[in-house]
Every structure is written in C-alpha cells, then in structure tokens.
Design a protein around this motif. Structure first.
Motif, PDB file in Angstrom:
ATOM      1  N   GLY A 170       0.794  -1.213   0.000  1.00 39.16           N
ATOM      2  CA  GLY A 170       0.000   0.000   0.000  1.00 39.16           C
ATOM      3  C   GLY A 170       0.830   1.268   0.000  1.00 39.16           C
ATOM      4  N   ASP A 209      -7.608   5.773   6.057  1.00 38.29           N
ATOM      5  CA  ASP A 209      -7.148   5.694   4.667  1.00 38.29           C
ATOM      6  C   ASP A 209      -6.716   4.270   4.315  1.00 38.29           C
ATOM      7  OD1 ASP A 209      -7.463   8.494   4.409  1.00 38.29           O
ATOM      8  OD2 ASP A 209      -5.462   8.835   5.225  1.00 38.29           O
ATOM      9  N   THR A 210      -6.065   3.618   5.265  1.00 37.87           N
ATOM     10  CA  THR A 210      -5.641   2.227   5.042  1.00 37.87           C
ATOM     11  C   THR A 210      -6.850   1.325   4.812  1.00 37.87           C
ATOM     12  OG1 THR A 210      -3.685   2.552   6.432  1.00 37.87           O
ATOM     13  CG2 THR A 210      -4.382   0.286   6.045  1.00 37.87           C
ATOM     14  N   GLU A 216      -8.171   1.954   1.346  1.00 31.28           N
ATOM     15  CA  GLU A 216      -7.272   1.394   0.338  1.00 31.28           C
ATOM     16  C   GLU A 216      -7.447  -0.115   0.224  1.00 31.28           C
ATOM     17  OE1 GLU A 216      -2.577   1.966  -0.405  1.00 31.28           O
ATOM     18  OE2 GLU A 216      -3.077   0.744   1.356  1.00 31.28           O
ATOM     19  N   HIS A 274      -8.815  -2.212  -3.029  1.00 27.79           N
ATOM     20  CA  HIS A 274      -8.021  -3.257  -3.681  1.00 27.79           C
ATOM     21  C   HIS A 274      -8.840  -4.526  -3.898  1.00 27.79           C
ATOM     22  CE1 HIS A 274      -4.703  -5.907  -4.669  1.00 27.79           C
ATOM     23  NE2 HIS A 274      -5.001  -6.683  -3.637  1.00 27.79           N
TER      24      HIS A 274
END
Length: 471
Positions: free
Chosen positions: A117, A125-126, A129, A133
């Motif tokens: 990442g 935000d992680t 993300e 994905h």
C-alpha cells in the motif's frame, strides 16, 4: 518481497555511505505515514474447476491465472493507474501511478498476490485502500474463476502443487534455500504475511522503536496466528508460518540480539547486513547469482565469481537490504514482519496495533517501560514458543495473554491520542476491536479455525479457503 527498483550506480567508497542511505529515512512527525502490505493465496473456485484446474488448487501463472489478473488490473482506468513491471519478458508486478501512486502489486514465489500500500496518513485511509483493492480485483477474479484468501500458511497444498512465478530472484533463492535451512521453500511457496511500515524521526527514535517492536513481535505472532493447518490437517501449530521462519535462513532472519541493545544504530544495522549472505547482483538486464557470498568481502575487494572487475554500488546495497528478513526490518522505515495474514479486520488491526504503540510519544515511553520488565533473551525465547502455543505460551508466572492485553491497551491510548477521525466521527481505536476480543479470552483466528475443523467443517479444511476468501 520487494519488486526491483531503480539502481543507484554510485560506487560505495565507505560504509558511511550505507549509513547515510538508512539515515535519509528520518523525517519530521508531520510526514510520518502508515504503509500496509498484505498477501493472499489464490485458489481455483469449485465452479471454475475443470481439466487441469482442480477445485481449491493454486492458480498457475498462465493461462487464466496470475498473469491474466495482473493484465486486467494494468488495464484498469485505461492504463492510467498501474505501470507494468517486467522481468525477462514476464509481467511480474505493477507500480502505482496516478491515483495509485506510492503503491505496488507484486507476486510472491508461489503466486501469492501482494498489495504494497501507499504511505497514508491514517488508518481510515488504510481501510479504504484495502477495500478498494479487493473491489478492484473482484471482476477479474470472477471472470477467471479465482478466489483469494489471506492465511498465514497454505492449508491444503503440498510444495509440489504450487507453481513457481517467473521472477529471476526467485530462481536464485529456490536453489539456495535448501542449503541454509529445511523450510525455506515452504516460506517462499506456502506462507503469507501482513506487515505495516512505519517512519522514524531520528536515529534515536528508530532505535527506540526497533527495541520495542522487535521485543513484542512474538506477541503479535500469537495474536494474529491464522495458520494451524498443513496439507489438509492440523499439525499442532497455531502459526505454522512462524514455525517456518525458525528454520528458513537464520543468517538473515529472526531477532538479532544487537538490535535490542542500547547501542543499536544505523551503523550497527549496516555491519550486520554486510555479513548477511547475498542472493544476487543486477547489472543491466542481468541478475547475477552470487548466493552465499559476502557483501563485506565484495566491499573489501574480494569479488564473488561473476563480478570480476565490478565494484559494489549504492543500488547493490539497496537491493541487498530487501534480502534480509529479520522480524523487524530496517530500510528507510521500519517493517513489522511477525504476523500471519488474516481477515481484513485483523490485517487492519495489525497496522493499528503498531501505529498506536509507536507513533505517540507517551505511549512509546510506556511501551519501553513495559518491555524492560523482562530481559531481551526472554523475548527471543518466546519467539520459539508462540508458533505452537500462541497466547498460552508461558510468560512470567503465567501465560502471554496478559502481556498481549497490556500491549493492546497501550496501542489504544496511542491511537486515541492521535485523534484522527473518519467522516462519522470515529477515531482509529475502532480498528483494534478484534484484538480486544482476543485479549478478553476470545479465540485467535487459528483457534476459531480449529474449532470449525473439529465441528461444522467435519474435518474438511477446504472450508477455510472459502470462509477466508476476500473476493
């Protein structure tokens, strides 16, 4: 494992240059970021099985396998998000650009699919993300009849069942691994991990974070254990992935004691790394096999065979950095490497745990005091106990679970102090919820899988692939 990067051709004149490579990673707190890398096993879905494609088997590189998935992602957004990474004519990864800048997609030796990442500001935000994905690979997976499950060790496949990916460095490692350990090929083909990459502000800050995170890495191994199966059956371990790392290549792995001592520094890491045997050296399009030879000897003028007349460069050192596998790896950031891959919630919890412990000053100080309650050798001994015993491993006058609970409580304090909220007003502590349940006595993923195996799965391990699937 890292995709190849650009080669810095500056010749190394002194080890001080190598110290400077690491020191260049120091950055002010405002620039600290969170980078999460997670791997997952591919499998052929039962409704897509056919001649040469057994249900639940690992997909090939080609046809209708990993290469096709990479090409589908490469074409996403009209080809504006990903740049192909080619190795000897084979597509072996993607480098993010545009909206995906800072991230990459790479292949582990057995086709394990990895998202590295981008460096992100918050765990919110992680989470976004990671969800993006999984959503991005879903259409191509549906067309190809593939699923992906993040687990620490492949629950059903034998080594011989898993196809090798066409990446040059893996061919070199495949030949070398059996010379230095009994389980290196298992590490390459049959393991998946999740790691978080975190920044440091100075050399002193790096050393504090290294000591805390390396000492507590076995606790993370126990908390995130998700690999209790071997070739279709339980084998007595909760983290078979962690067991594999005890006999992969101990010259480049584990918990080097000098990393834990008060004098640890960039220079100490460089000196350790110079004695980690090399795998390869890249020159142009060629990857030269120098497996087992010493970078220190080469730096001192004793060239490995095949490198006559060549002098080591900064780029060679940067490549060599990627071939060391301690439980916490130092690059221009720190990589937490002790956890099995697991459910999306658990993979987010892994990033949350270390972010909370290391990114708040008061919490880091408290964590330092916590780890100083025991000697460094106690933590190194713990590393050998947790693959089998998990949170029931002996610690002090009891088991490891109370230490895990204290660690989680500190991480909660650290995330609360960061006070970074999502659009609904939730702070980052929400991502620790699965760990609070475990610390309170709930089962780890491995323990839940074993209970299902002996109960509702009726001894059929393939259920773990279906239930752990993220697409």
């Amino acid at each position: 494992m890292s995709n190849p990067g650009a080669l810095n051709a500056h010749v190394i004149e002194s080890p001080d240059q190598l110290v400077a490579v690491l020191a260049a990673g120091a950055r002010p707190r405002a620039q600290w970021r969170i980078g999460t890398e997670h791997e997952k096993f591919g499998f052929v879905k039962p409704d897509a099985a056919g001649p040469g494609r057994a249900a639940w088997s690992a997909p090939p590189y080609a046809p209708r396998g990993i290469e096709a998935l990479l090409r589908a992602l490469s074409a996403e957004g009209g080809g504006t998000q990903w740049q192909d990474i080619i190795d000897q004519g084979a597509l072996i990864g993607l480098k993010g650009q545009g909206a995906a800048k800072g991230g990459s997609i790479s292949l582990e030796p057995g086709g394990q699919f990895e998202l590295s990442g981008a460096p992100l500001i918050s765990l919110h935000d992680t989470a976004a993300e990671m969800a993006h994905h999984f959503e991005a690979i879903r259409p191509a997976c549906a067309e190809l009849g593939l699923g992906f499950a993040p687990l620490g060790f492949h629950p059903t496949a034998r080594r011989a069942d898993i196809p090798w990916m066409p990446k040059s460095r893996y061919a070199i490692m495949r030949d070398y691994m059996p010379r230095v350990g009994t389980l290196g090929l298992d590490m390459m083909l049959r393991t998946c991990t999740v790691q978080v990459n975190l920044d440091f502000g100075s050399e002193a800050d790096m050393a504090r974070k290294m000591r805390v995170s390396l000492a507590l890495q076995p606790v993370a191994t126990a908390l995130f254990a998700s690999s209790p199966f071997y070739e279709g059956h339980p084998n007595g371990f909760l983290s078979n992935r962690a067991r594999v790392w005890t006999d992969t290549d101990n010259a480049r792995a584990g918990m080097p004691r000098q990393f834990l001592e008060d004098g640890f520094s960039f220079a100490v890491y460089v000196q350790w790394l110079l004695d980690v045997p090399m795998y390869f050296v890249t020159r142009g399009e060629r990857m030269i096999n120098v497996a087992g030879h010493s970078f220190r000897d080469w730096l001192d003028g004793r060239c490995p065979p095949g490198l006559e007349g060549e002098r080591p460069t900064i780029g060679d050192f940067e490549d060599h950095l990627t071939t060391a596998f301690p439980d916490v790896r130092l690059k221009q950031f720190l990589e937490m490497r002790g956890a099995d891959a697991g459910s999306p919630a658990m993979m987010l919890a892994q990033s949350a745990l270390w972010t909370g412990l290391l990114y708040d000053d008061a919490t880091l100080l408290a964590a330092e005091k916590l780890v100083r309650e025991h000697g460094w050798d106690d933590y190194r001994t713990l590393r050998t106990a947790v693959p089998r015993q998990g949170l029931d491993a002996p610690w002090g006058q009891g088991t490891l679970r109370p230490l895990a609970a204290r660690m989680i409580a500190l991480a909660t304090d650290g995330l609360r102090a960061r006070a970074l909220r999502d659009g609904n007003g939730h702070d980052e502590t929400r991502y620790l919820a699965p760990l609070h349940e475990i610390a309170a006595g709930g089962p780890t993923q491995a323990e839940a899988f074993l209970a299902a195996y002996h109960g509702r799965w009726q001894g059929d391990v393939t259920h773990v692939l279906a239930e752990a699937s993220v697409v």
